[in-house]
Design an enzyme around this catalytic site. Structure first.
Site, short mmCIF file in Angstrom:
data_model
loop_
_atom_site.label_atom_id
_atom_site.label_comp_id
_atom_site.label_asym_id
_atom_site.label_seq_id
_atom_site.Cartn_x
_atom_site.Cartn_y
_atom_site.Cartn_z
N PRO A 1 0.85 -1.19 0.00
CA PRO A 1 0.00 0.00 0.00
C PRO A 1 0.89 1.24 0.00
O PRO A 1 1.74 1.39 0.88
CB PRO A 1 -0.79 -0.13 1.32
CG PRO A 1 0.07 -0.98 2.19
CD PRO A 1 0.85 -1.88 1.30
N GLY B 1 10.83 -4.09 2.11
CA GLY B 1 11.93 -3.16 2.29
C GLY B 1 13.11 -3.45 1.39
O GLY B 1 13.79 -4.46 1.56
N ALA C 1 0.66 5.45 -0.30
CA ALA C 1 -0.20 6.64 -0.33
C ALA C 1 0.05 7.45 -1.60
O ALA C 1 1.18 7.75 -1.95
CB ALA C 1 0.05 7.50 0.90
N GLN D 1 -6.41 -1.45 3.31
CA GLN D 1 -5.65 -1.10 4.51
C GLN D 1 -6.27 0.10 5.21
O GLN D 1 -6.53 1.13 4.59
CB GLN D 1 -4.19 -0.78 4.18
CG GLN D 1 -3.34 -0.59 5.44
CD GLN D 1 -1.93 -0.11 5.17
OE1 GLN D 1 -1.72 1.04 4.81
NE2 GLN D 1 -0.95 -1.00 5.35
N LYS E 1 0.62 -4.68 9.00
CA LYS E 1 1.91 -4.28 8.46
C LYS E 1 2.62 -3.41 9.49
O LYS E 1 2.09 -2.37 9.91
CB LYS E 1 1.74 -3.51 7.14
CG LYS E 1 3.06 -3.17 6.43
CD LYS E 1 2.79 -2.60 5.04
CE LYS E 1 4.09 -2.42 4.25
NZ LYS E 1 4.90 -1.29 4.73
N CYS F 1 3.17 3.19 9.29
CA CYS F 1 3.36 4.52 8.70
C CYS F 1 4.00 5.45 9.70
O CYS F 1 3.52 5.61 10.83
CB CYS F 1 2.03 5.09 8.23
SG CYS F 1 2.19 6.73 7.47
#
Length: 330
Positions: free
Chosen positions: A17, A201, A19, A71, A141, A102
């Site tokens: 996900p 990552g 943004a 999410q 997550k 986040c």
């Protein structure tokens, strides 16, 4: 092979996900290149609970995007629980994902996202509430921790809360993206939890994915920034995993053709004005490194017209040769 509910992911290839990025147009492109599970942008539980039109539009998806996860983020157990019910009843995703990673300031200051990693009691209340509210699988997550690495402890807490799938971004919240992702703890976490683990990552190549899946033993790999302007990364990774083939990056004009496909899909969904504004977040990633692109990028960022934007992209494509045909998203 990874099983989530009734869905099987043969290679464990997941789109993160992101943004402002992973809208329906980008999700469909990534699916066409081999992504097996895609996630929406993170969506505010408060906005969902209040049924705000601007928020709810982030929840819409097409059937070709399945399996898909929505999410949500928030700090209030009541708000998250209510939002989870609305998402399941009105939108029917395959997975409901909780954002606990986040580290953007405007999210952190509300106590949501990675801020919950600082308070495991609050984290448990939020996650327990969501899990109890829905029948579909719930995933989470996280990052390795807030400031220090306590991902193993967090993983066990989330498993005990009933989370069916865990994704770990291999940096702490305080790291942001300033350090290289640390994959060293994935193997230990995988051996100490009983739920599937997805690594996230700095996964950018087939070799990266193969190492994590086959050597470390994670169940899936989630691609985020590595897919920016590169939705074909899933095809590259799939080719390496299944046939040990090194698929080349597309030629410049082929890259631009994919960009044009995304613009067309976006325009169908949200119209010209919003498309011009929203696609600008991705233009640099598609176009960087292409010959004769620097001057055109400046003009692309300043144009307010979709026709003007398309003209500039077509001109850049024409100056970079003829590309091979590219398959269209389903």
């Amino acid at each position: 092979m990874l099983k989530i509910g009734n869905n099987i992911l043969h290679n464990g290839l997941v789109l993160a996900p992101l943004a402002g990025i992973t809208d329906s147009s980008f999700r469909r492109l990534c699916k066409s290149y081999g992504a097996e599970l895609v996630f929406t942008e993170m969506v505010s539980s408060e906005g969902i609970r209040r049924r705000m039109r601007k928020t709810l539009r982030y929840l819409h998806f097409t059937e070709v995007e399945r399996p898909l996860g929505i999410q949500i983020f928030g700090s209030s157990p009541e708000s998250m629980k209510e939002a989870a019910c609305i998402v399941e009843e009105d939108f029917h995703p395959d997975i409901l994902d909780i954002n606990l990673g986040c580290s953007v300031k405007k999210v952190i200051k509300t106590g949501a996202g990675a801020a919950l990693l600082k308070d495991t009691a609050a984290l448990e209340k939020v996650v327990n509430g969501v899990v109890s509210a829905v029948d579909i699988p719930v995933s989470a997550k996280i990052r390795l921790g807030w400031k220090h690495n306590n991902a193993l402890e967090l993983s066990k807490i989330l498993e005990n809360c009933g989370v069916s799938l865990l994704t770990i971004h291999a940096r702490t919240a305080k790291d942001g993206f300033s350090k290289k992702a640390d994959w060293s703890l994935f193997e230990k976490i995988k051996k100490n939890i009983g739920i599937p683990l997805i690594a996230n990552g700095d996964i950018e190549t087939g070799m990266d994915a193969s190492y994590l899946l086959n050597e470390i033993g994670v169940d899936g790999v989630m691609i985020g920034r590595g897919a920016l302007g590169r939705p074909w990364i899933f095809e590259i990774i799939k080719g390496f995993l299944e046939k040990h083939v090194r698929i080349k990056e597309p030629a410049p004009k082929e890259r631009l053709d994919v960009l044009l496909r995304q613009i067309a899909l976006m325009n169908e969904n949200i119209g010209e004005q919003k498309t011009v504004s929203r696609i600008k977040k991705q233009l640099y990633y598609y176009i960087k490194g292409i010959p004769k692109s620097k001057e055109i990028l400046v003009n692309l960022f300043t144009t307010k017209s979709l026709d003007g934007m398309l003209s500039l992209i077509h001109g850049l494509a024409d100056s970079n040769g003829v590309a091979k045909p590219v398959s269209r998203p389903r």
